[in-house]
Scaffold this active site. Structure first.
Site, PDB file in Angstrom:
ATOM      1  N   ASN A  33      -6.135  -2.941   1.947  1.00 62.74           N
ATOM      2  CA  ASN A  33      -6.330  -4.101   2.421  1.00 62.74           C
ATOM      3  C   ASN A  33      -7.362  -5.292   2.129  1.00 62.74           C
ATOM      4  O   ASN A  33      -7.992  -4.526   3.128  1.00 62.74           O
ATOM      5  CB  ASN A  33      -5.327  -4.853   3.255  1.00 62.74           C
ATOM      6  CG  ASN A  33      -3.707  -4.415   3.688  1.00 62.74           C
ATOM      7  OD1 ASN A  33      -3.457  -3.954   2.552  1.00 62.74           O
ATOM      8  ND2 ASN A  33      -3.132  -4.541   4.595  1.00 62.74           N
ATOM      9  N   ARG A  42       1.314  -1.534  -0.220  1.00 61.90           N
ATOM     10  CA  ARG A  42       0.238  -0.015  -0.120  1.00 61.90           C
ATOM     11  C   ARG A  42       0.964   1.359   0.231  1.00 61.90           C
ATOM     12  O   ARG A  42       0.627   2.383  -0.626  1.00 61.90           O
ATOM     13  CB  ARG A  42      -0.766   0.285   0.735  1.00 61.90           C
ATOM     14  CG  ARG A  42      -2.155  -0.944   1.000  1.00 61.90           C
ATOM     15  CD  ARG A  42      -2.825  -0.429   2.337  1.00 61.90           C
ATOM     16  NE  ARG A  42      -2.038  -1.178   3.280  1.00 61.90           N
ATOM     17  CZ  ARG A  42      -2.767  -1.351   4.591  1.00 61.90           C
ATOM     18  NH1 ARG A  42      -3.349  -0.770   4.557  1.00 61.90           N
ATOM     19  NH2 ARG A  42      -1.325  -0.868   5.680  1.00 61.90           N
TER      20      ARG A  42
END
Length: 91
Positions: free
Chosen positions: A36, A18
């Site tokens: 996520n 990320r």
């Protein structure tokens, strides 16, 4: 403007995916978010000019060195998105 929704599967959580995607998107002035979904999936929305969004998609096919991307599902993003930033969302 190109608007894409992607789901990336593989070893993509707990490996900095990320943060890596946020850095790559901000370099190219691509807006959207990444989060996520579960232990093996990351979801992202990418908005920007076609060349930059396509470039990010190609980078996501490999991911950062710490990841192992197995599959990417790509769809057009149909919703409105007004933020002019790239955010990491918490579940």
């Amino acid at each position: 403007m190109k608007k894409i929704h992607i789901i990336i599967t593989g070893t993509v959580t707990g490996v900095g995916f990320r943060w890596w995607l946020k850095i790559e998107a901000e370099k190219r002035r691509v807006y959207g978010f990444v989060k996520n979904r579960n232990q093996n999936e990351v979801e992202a929305v990418l908005l920007g000019n076609k060349k930059d969004v396509d470039n990010i998609i190609n980078l996501c096919r490999k991911g950062p060195a710490s990841s192992k991307v197995e599959n990417i599902k790509i769809e057009d993003y149909q919703q409105q998105y007004f933020k002019k930033s790239f955010d990491i969302l918490r579940e």
